[in-house]
Scaffold this motif. Sequence first.
Motif: not given
Length: 227
Positions: A199-200, A203-204, A208
């Motif tokens: 997820e990170a 997101r980067s 989302e």
Amino acid sequence: MTSSGSGHSDGRTERWREHRAARRAEFVDAAFRALDRHGPGVGMADIAREAGVAKPRLYRHFADKAELHEAVSRRTFALVRDRLAPALTEPAPLRARVRMSVRAYVGVLAEHPNVFRFVCAARAGEQASAERTAAAGPIAAMLGEYLRAFGVESRGAAPWAHGLVGAVEAAGTWWLDHPGLPEEELVDYLTTLVGGAIEAALRSEGVELGPDELVDLHRKETHGSQA
């Protein structure tokens, strides 16, 4: 033009090749059973006994224990890859997909702990790198498909996937030496680690995902909440 005699010879060669491959597969099956029974320090004599043959017969198909180890490694990672396939391809929310993947991996680890100990203890650096690359490939492909589903191209998929594979492998090796932790707890912890990392990473790149958002990676459509 191929002569009739040459055709018969080619047919015999192919049948012999198939027979030899089948026998090697049977010996790898026997190696799995011997490892499950005797532990990672199993010897060639134990494997031959499990296969019901004399040790010289085993050496007709494997020059030494290193060659047999390579065959066991390939079978082990093929088993993991097959178990992972549904989790990496079927439409599902990200966290559910991660949990399915982790449970598949931990399930194989729990079924054959001594096989994993044998594979991890005996493999050389170059072989370990090749195996990790093979394991990371489907995960990198999945990450790339997630990104492309949202119109994003990134070179990060490969290093992220290799990092995740290394982390899960290290945690699994640790768990084999600390069996007091229940299997489902390990799945929970690794799902948190891997899911959070993915997820990170997404997101980067501006992606989302909601916890219940379903992404069909083949149709390149999203269903549910939109970022």
